[in-house]
Design a protein around this motif. Structure first.
Motif, PDB file in Angstrom:
ATOM      1  N   ASP A 170      27.385   6.510  17.834  1.00  0.00           N
ATOM      2  CA  ASP A 170      28.116   5.299  17.485  1.00  0.00           C
ATOM      3  C   ASP A 170      27.328   4.556  16.419  1.00  0.00           C
ATOM      4  O   ASP A 170      26.408   5.126  15.812  1.00  0.00           O
ATOM      5  CB  ASP A 170      28.386   4.437  18.727  1.00  0.00           C
ATOM      6  CG  ASP A 170      27.111   4.028  19.453  1.00  0.00           C
ATOM      7  OD1 ASP A 170      26.018   4.083  18.831  1.00  0.00           O
ATOM      8  OD2 ASP A 170      27.199   3.645  20.626  1.00  0.00           O
ATOM      9  N   ALA A 171      27.653   3.302  16.179  1.00  0.00           N
ATOM     10  CA  ALA A 171      27.026   2.563  15.095  1.00  0.00           C
ATOM     11  C   ALA A 171      25.522   2.409  15.297  1.00  0.00           C
ATOM     12  O   ALA A 171      24.780   2.227  14.325  1.00  0.00           O
ATOM     13  CB  ALA A 171      27.677   1.184  14.960  1.00  0.00           C
ATOM     14  N   SER A 172      25.058   2.491  16.556  1.00  0.00           N
ATOM     15  CA  SER A 172      23.634   2.288  16.815  1.00  0.00           C
ATOM     16  C   SER A 172      22.842   3.587  16.821  1.00  0.00           C
ATOM     17  O   SER A 172      21.614   3.563  16.820  1.00  0.00           O
ATOM     18  CB  SER A 172      23.433   1.576  18.160  1.00  0.00           C
ATOM     19  OG  SER A 172      23.721   2.438  19.244  1.00  0.00           O
ATOM     20  N   GLY A 173      23.530   4.736  16.848  1.00  0.00           N
ATOM     21  CA  GLY A 173      22.817   5.999  16.853  1.00  0.00           C
ATOM     22  C   GLY A 173      23.336   6.965  17.901  1.00  0.00           C
ATOM     23  O   GLY A 173      24.386   6.754  18.500  1.00  0.00           O
ATOM     24  N   PRO A 174      22.587   8.052  18.174  1.00  0.00           N
ATOM     25  CA  PRO A 174      23.049   9.073  19.116  1.00  0.00           C
ATOM     26  C   PRO A 174      23.004   8.594  20.563  1.00  0.00           C
ATOM     27  O   PRO A 174      22.136   7.799  20.947  1.00  0.00           O
ATOM     28  CB  PRO A 174      22.077  10.234  18.885  1.00  0.00           C
ATOM     29  CG  PRO A 174      20.848   9.592  18.331  1.00  0.00           C
ATOM     30  CD  PRO A 174      21.311   8.418  17.533  1.00  0.00           C
ATOM     31  N   PHE A 175      23.944   9.093  21.375  1.00  0.00           N
ATOM     32  CA  PHE A 175      23.965   8.755  22.797  1.00  0.00           C
ATOM     33  C   PHE A 175      24.530   9.930  23.592  1.00  0.00           C
ATOM     34  O   PHE A 175      25.204  10.807  23.057  1.00  0.00           O
ATOM     35  CB  PHE A 175      24.798   7.493  23.060  1.00  0.00           C
ATOM     36  CG  PHE A 175      26.276   7.664  22.842  1.00  0.00           C
ATOM     37  CD1 PHE A 175      27.113   8.088  23.869  1.00  0.00           C
ATOM     38  CD2 PHE A 175      26.844   7.408  21.590  1.00  0.00           C
ATOM     39  CE1 PHE A 175      28.475   8.253  23.661  1.00  0.00           C
ATOM     40  CE2 PHE A 175      28.204   7.577  21.375  1.00  0.00           C
ATOM     41  CZ  PHE A 175      29.022   7.993  22.420  1.00  0.00           C
ATOM     42  N   PHE A 176      24.245   9.930  24.888  1.00  0.00           N
ATOM     43  CA  PHE A 176      24.793  10.897  25.832  1.00  0.00           C
ATOM     44  C   PHE A 176      25.444  10.138  26.976  1.00  0.00           C
ATOM     45  O   PHE A 176      24.943   9.094  27.405  1.00  0.00           O
ATOM     46  CB  PHE A 176      23.699  11.798  26.402  1.00  0.00           C
ATOM     47  CG  PHE A 176      23.189  12.859  25.463  1.00  0.00           C
ATOM     48  CD1 PHE A 176      23.534  14.196  25.637  1.00  0.00           C
ATOM     49  CD2 PHE A 176      22.351  12.536  24.408  1.00  0.00           C
ATOM     50  CE1 PHE A 176      23.057  15.182  24.790  1.00  0.00           C
ATOM     51  CE2 PHE A 176      21.874  13.505  23.544  1.00  0.00           C
ATOM     52  CZ  PHE A 176      22.228  14.832  23.732  1.00  0.00           C
ATOM     53  N   LEU A 177      26.561  10.644  27.476  1.00  0.00           N
ATOM     54  CA  LEU A 177      27.204  10.129  28.677  1.00  0.00           C
ATOM     55  C   LEU A 177      27.192  11.249  29.708  1.00  0.00           C
ATOM     56  O   LEU A 177      27.751  12.326  29.472  1.00  0.00           O
ATOM     57  CB  LEU A 177      28.639   9.693  28.396  1.00  0.00           C
ATOM     58  CG  LEU A 177      29.423   9.162  29.597  1.00  0.00           C
ATOM     59  CD1 LEU A 177      28.880   7.806  30.037  1.00  0.00           C
ATOM     60  CD2 LEU A 177      30.908   9.057  29.279  1.00  0.00           C
TER      61      LEU A 177
END
Length: 233
Positions: A170-177
């Protein structure tokens, strides 16, 4: 991981930060969202997956839909019926916890567990873990996620329901759910005291970072919502 992780499918994950007291209204709006997208040929036949969670600040909804192609989002913006629904949701959401009122990142469902047995059970509690991953640790984090659920299962902490992991930016960077089914609500506390799980989670803590006012890792209990359009799907 020595090999590139397998992507099973690609989705849009809508995250709605709903105002307190507006959860039922949000449920109604989301109930109409996927059928409207489907009626205009924007999404596949795979029904939306929806989770509802209550944070200490208010309701949060996650909705995963699969677009028919990469241009479907642009077409949705030019579809009055879709825009009308989006405006309804905008009216009952608010920026909080470092998140915008509504966010629509693209996420990839990862195929870590395709060879694992899936034994769904009626009992259990759905846990959603949202990790903000350091950009230089994305590859290593794929490896952690591929080991986490099998370890939790083998240690008898989660049910036989196969774990699910999504990766996106997203706009803030990589993520995992990460989504798993715990046997009870004390499961995470017990897991943290388990040596095998703790070894994985210590790396999770090292490889994540708080960004934009958000915590490095967020853990929510959630309910998966079933709408009439799931019947016969």
């Amino acid at each position: 991981m020595s090999e590139s992780p397998v992507i099973l499918s690609t989705h849009m994950m809508a995250t709605y930060m709903v105002k307190p007291g507006c959860a039922e209204q949000a449920r109604d709006i989301i109930a109409r969202h996927w059928p409207t997208l489907k009626a205009h040929g924007l999404v596949t036949d795979q029904p939306a997956t929806v989770y509802h969670s209550e944070s200490e600040y208010g309701p949060v909804f996650f909705e995963l839909v699969t677009w028919v192609d990469e241009n479907a989002v642009s077409r949705a913006f030019n579809t009055p019926e879709v825009n009308a629904i989006w405006q309804e949701m905008a009216a009952i959401t608010e920026a909080r916890e470092g998140r915008p009122p509504v966010d629509y990142p693209i996420v990839h469902k990862m195929g870590y567990f395709t060879e694992e047995p899936d034994v769904p059970e009626d009992d259990g509690f759905t846990g959603l873990a949202h990790y903000l991953v350091r950009p230089d640790k994305v590859a290593e984090f794929h490896g952690l996620m591929a080991r986490d659920w099998p370890t939790l299962r083998d240690e008898k902490l989660t049910t036989g329901d196969r774990g699910t992991v999504y990766y996106g930016e997203d706009a803030s960077g990589p993520f995992f759910l990460e989504i798993v089914r715990w046997y009870d609500q004390q499961g995470p506390s017990v897991a943290y005291r388990n040596d095998k799980v703790s070894a994985i989670w210590q790396d999770v803590f090292r490889y994540t970072e708080g960004r934009g006012g958000r915590q490095a890792a967020e853990y929510l209990w959630a309910a998966e919502l079933k709408y009439p359009y799931h019947e016969g799907s």
